[in-house]
Design a protein around this motif. Structure first.
Motif, PDB file in Angstrom:
ATOM      1  N   ARG A  82      10.252 -48.828 -10.058  1.00  0.00           N
ATOM      2  CA  ARG A  82      11.449 -48.127  -9.174  1.00  0.00           C
ATOM      3  C   ARG A  82      11.158 -48.170  -7.597  1.00  0.00           C
ATOM      4  NH1 ARG A  82      15.573 -44.795 -11.906  1.00  0.00           N
ATOM      5  NH2 ARG A  82      17.227 -45.227 -10.688  1.00  0.00           N
ATOM      6  N   LYS A  83      11.651 -48.523  -6.705  1.00  0.00           N
ATOM      7  CA  LYS A  83      11.219 -47.911  -5.240  1.00  0.00           C
ATOM      8  C   LYS A  83      12.416 -46.561  -4.604  1.00  0.00           C
ATOM      9  CE  LYS A  83       8.243 -51.982  -4.628  1.00  0.00           C
ATOM     10  NZ  LYS A  83       7.639 -53.105  -3.459  1.00  0.00           N
ATOM     11  N   TYR A 108      -2.991 -53.240   0.225  1.00  0.00           N
ATOM     12  CA  TYR A 108      -1.484 -52.963  -0.296  1.00  0.00           C
ATOM     13  C   TYR A 108      -0.708 -51.266  -0.405  1.00  0.00           C
ATOM     14  CZ  TYR A 108       2.835 -53.589  -2.222  1.00  0.00           C
ATOM     15  OH  TYR A 108       4.127 -53.329  -2.533  1.00  0.00           O
ATOM     16  N   PHE A 109      -0.277 -51.525   0.729  1.00  0.00           N
ATOM     17  CA  PHE A 109       0.599 -50.187   0.633  1.00  0.00           C
ATOM     18  C   PHE A 109       2.586 -50.380  -0.180  1.00  0.00           C
ATOM     19  CE2 PHE A 109      -2.713 -50.277   3.533  1.00  0.00           C
ATOM     20  CZ  PHE A 109      -2.898 -48.933   3.713  1.00  0.00           C
ATOM     21  N   ASP A 110       2.514 -48.867  -0.227  1.00  0.00           N
ATOM     22  CA  ASP A 110       3.879 -49.052  -1.094  1.00  0.00           C
ATOM     23  C   ASP A 110       4.812 -47.821  -0.419  1.00  0.00           C
ATOM     24  OD1 ASP A 110       6.628 -50.315  -1.641  1.00  0.00           O
ATOM     25  OD2 ASP A 110       6.029 -51.262  -3.650  1.00  0.00           O
ATOM     26  N   ARG A 111       6.111 -47.805  -1.329  1.00  0.00           N
ATOM     27  CA  ARG A 111       6.337 -46.383  -1.224  1.00  0.00           C
ATOM     28  C   ARG A 111       8.229 -46.449  -1.853  1.00  0.00           C
ATOM     29  NH1 ARG A 111       6.201 -42.533   2.392  1.00  0.00           N
ATOM     30  NH2 ARG A 111       4.510 -43.604   3.354  1.00  0.00           N
ATOM     31  N   VAL A 112       7.746 -45.055  -2.622  1.00  0.00           N
ATOM     32  CA  VAL A 112       8.682 -44.618  -3.475  1.00  0.00           C
ATOM     33  C   VAL A 112       9.803 -43.541  -2.559  1.00  0.00           C
ATOM     34  CG1 VAL A 112      10.116 -43.619  -5.392  1.00  0.00           C
ATOM     35  CG2 VAL A 112       8.005 -44.376  -5.028  1.00  0.00           C
ATOM     36  N   ILE A 113      10.911 -43.900  -2.614  1.00  0.00           N
ATOM     37  CA  ILE A 113      11.918 -43.390  -1.759  1.00  0.00           C
ATOM     38  C   ILE A 113      12.243 -43.071  -2.785  1.00  0.00           C
ATOM     39  CG2 ILE A 113      13.795 -42.620  -0.043  1.00  0.00           C
ATOM     40  CD1 ILE A 113      11.367 -43.697   1.920  1.00  0.00           C
ATOM     41  N   ILE A 114      13.188 -41.364  -2.322  1.00  0.00           N
ATOM     42  CA  ILE A 114      13.833 -40.494  -3.247  1.00  0.00           C
ATOM     43  C   ILE A 114      14.988 -39.431  -2.488  1.00  0.00           C
ATOM     44  CG2 ILE A 114      14.668 -38.205  -4.552  1.00  0.00           C
ATOM     45  CD1 ILE A 114      11.951 -39.685  -5.617  1.00  0.00           C
ATOM     46  N   THR A 115      15.854 -39.961  -2.794  1.00  0.00           N
ATOM     47  CA  THR A 115      17.735 -38.810  -2.268  1.00  0.00           C
ATOM     48  C   THR A 115      18.057 -38.532  -2.755  1.00  0.00           C
ATOM     49  OG1 THR A 115      18.026 -41.370  -1.295  1.00  0.00           O
ATOM     50  CG2 THR A 115      19.652 -39.259  -1.251  1.00  0.00           C
TER      51      THR A 115
END
Length: 140
Positions: A42-43, A129-136
């Protein structure tokens, strides 16, 4: 003279063909940019206002946390944290982020004291490689 003109045309056609070949063969990936080797399950996630947590699984096991952000504040350079370990926690301003095993990214946020939502982000890296998880997180 006619022979010379034909030779020049052949050279031009061969040169243009070669340049076209080079241009098309370089249209693939940008040099140094890797494909996704983290494979986050999940992202993006929504947390409730009282506080919440999640463990997000990955298919890749060779990654590390680069930053933790909350709204416009970012935290980097996590001192005294050995990110080569399978279990660790990074604590920053009511946010806990860490590793739970080789393929688990743990994210926990305390209660959001504000009436507006806040955005928490966790940056990950694996090689180039770069990725990100965003939490609202919802507001109270």
């Amino acid at each position: 003279m006619k022979q010379k003109t034909q030779n020049i045309k052949k050279i031009l056609v061969l040169s243009l063909s070669f340049l076209l070949f080079i241009a098309l063969s370089s249209c693939g990936r940008v040099k140094g940019v890797w494909e996704d080797n983290i494979h986050l399950a999940r992202k993006s996630v929504t947390f409730n206002a009282r506080g919440d947590s999640i463990i997000i699984s990955t298919l890749g096991s060779w990654w590390w946390i680069t930053d933790i952000g909350m709204d416009s504040t970012y935290y980097y350079h996590f001192k005294n944290i050995d990110q080569s370990k399978d279990y660790y926690s990074i604590k920053e301003n009511g946010i806990v982020v860490g590793r739970r095993g080789r393929r688990g990214l743990f994210i926990k946020a305390g209660a959001n004291p504000h009436h507006v939502q806040r955005i928490i982000s966790v940056g990950l890296e694996a090689g180039d490689y770069f990725d990100r998880v965003i939490i609202t997180q919802l507001g109270k």
